[in-house]
Design an enzyme around this catalytic site. Structure first.
Site, PDB file in Angstrom:
ATOM      1  N   TYR A  40       0.826  -1.209   0.000  1.00 20.27           N
ATOM      2  CA  TYR A  40       0.000   0.000   0.000  1.00 20.27           C
ATOM      3  C   TYR A  40       0.862   1.263   0.000  1.00 20.27           C
ATOM      4  O   TYR A  40       0.378   2.341  -0.340  1.00 20.27           O
ATOM      5  CB  TYR A  40      -0.921   0.050   1.222  1.00 20.27           C
ATOM      6  CG  TYR A  40      -1.983  -1.015   1.315  1.00 20.27           C
ATOM      7  CD1 TYR A  40      -2.187  -1.942   0.286  1.00 20.27           C
ATOM      8  CD2 TYR A  40      -2.785  -1.112   2.438  1.00 20.27           C
ATOM      9  CE1 TYR A  40      -3.156  -2.924   0.394  1.00 20.27           C
ATOM     10  CE2 TYR A  40      -3.768  -2.089   2.549  1.00 20.27           C
ATOM     11  CZ  TYR A  40      -3.941  -3.001   1.527  1.00 20.27           C
ATOM     12  OH  TYR A  40      -4.904  -3.966   1.653  1.00 20.27           O
ATOM     13  N   HIS A  98       0.150 -11.686   1.673  1.00 26.03           N
ATOM     14  CA  HIS A  98      -0.837 -10.865   0.964  1.00 26.03           C
ATOM     15  C   HIS A  98      -1.508 -11.592  -0.202  1.00 26.03           C
ATOM     16  O   HIS A  98      -2.721 -11.504  -0.388  1.00 26.03           O
ATOM     17  CB  HIS A  98      -0.165  -9.582   0.463  1.00 26.03           C
ATOM     18  CG  HIS A  98      -1.120  -8.463   0.213  1.00 26.03           C
ATOM     19  ND1 HIS A  98      -0.756  -7.141   0.282  1.00 26.03           N
ATOM     20  CD2 HIS A  98      -2.443  -8.452  -0.100  1.00 26.03           C
ATOM     21  CE1 HIS A  98      -1.799  -6.372   0.014  1.00 26.03           C
ATOM     22  NE2 HIS A  98      -2.841  -7.147  -0.224  1.00 26.03           N
TER      23      HIS A  98
END
Length: 268
Positions: A40, A98
């Site tokens: 992110y 992830h």
């Protein structure tokens, strides 16, 4: 029982001042779970927001996710330590893988083993996975045991209810965290959701979040607007009837929104 709070704040696609303001507003309103990820690019901003919020670290539940480039057994722990430095903490409460390793470049057993070692070193209190299919969850269970997997964080909303994965996880005692619970806003326009919202004098977002939590899933909605952050919190007090839950269950349409090429596994 899951040891992950059922309601928290997501920070996907938020960076810079936008994420700092979102996190600070959320913490001020009473949010205590904040979810971020290495990819992110906002861990340092999240760390700054937490530091400036005045909320004690031990009152928070902090989640980050390891990016695919850091799955090798010699890379995972150093990358997590880098995340901790950005977040201004000596540990996170939950660390997730992830995405599956693209092309299985790093075997599941290798990165789950490295994640378990990070937990043993005290860098993270719990470990888990994200975007894992039934087959990948089986491999993760073989590597570390189902009891070690705190959650599988998956796209899940009324248009993609992901029942096969959710049922397998439930059968092995692995809690589900729903991301994109509001379907990028698409489900908020659904006549069924709007009708139920009207009956409860609630917002469509509150109904959708309440639906997911009532099914036992944790949710991590994000917003840059304080009013929406405050409104979303009220979903925790909303109870839907069995009939309303059945009506939402019927909205399933395999409406997957997130399936990045080169990352996405063969979905169930």
């Amino acid at each position: 029982m899951s040891s992950i709070p059922p309601f928290g704040l997501g920070t996907f696609r938020l960076q810079g001042q936008a994420v700092i303001d979102s996190v600070k507003n959320a913490l001020d309103l009473g949010y205590r779970l904040v979810d971020t990820a290495q990819i992110y690019g906002n861990e340092a901003d999240v760390g700054q927001a937490i530091a400036e919020s005045g909320v004690a670290r031990d009152a928070l539940f902090l989640t980050t996710k390891i990016w695919t480039a850091n799955y090798g057994k010699n890379l995972l722990i150093p990358s997590l330590k880098d995340s901790l430095a950005k977040l201004r903490t000596d540990h996170v409460d939950l660390t997730l893988i992830h995405w599956p390793s693209p092309g299985n470049a790093v075997p599941v057993a290798e990165f789950m083993g490295a994640l378990a070692e990070a937990k043993a070193q005290g860098l993270t209190k719990q470990i888990g996975v994200s975007n894992f299919t039934v087959d990948l969850m089986r491999q993760a269970i073989d590597a570390v045991g189902a009891a070690e997997i705190a959650t599988n964080q998956i796209e899940l909303h009324p248009y993609l209810q992901n029942r096969k994965v959710a049922d397998f996880a439930r059968g092995h005692g692995i809690p589900i965290t729903s991301y994109m619970t509001l379907g990028y806003g698409s489900v908020l326009k659904d006549p069924v959701i709007q009708d139920i919202a009207q009956a409860h004098q609630a917002t469509p977002a509150q109904v959708t979040l309440a639906w997911a939590m009532q099914l036992g899933y944790a949710v991590i909605p994000s917003s840059t607007r304080r009013a929406n952050l405050e409104s979303n919190m009220k979903a925790q007090q909303l109870r839907l009837s069995d009939e309303e839950m059945t009506r939402i269950a019927a909205l399933e349409r395999n409406g997957r929104l997130t399936s990045p090429e080169g990352l996405a596994p063969a979905w169930d």
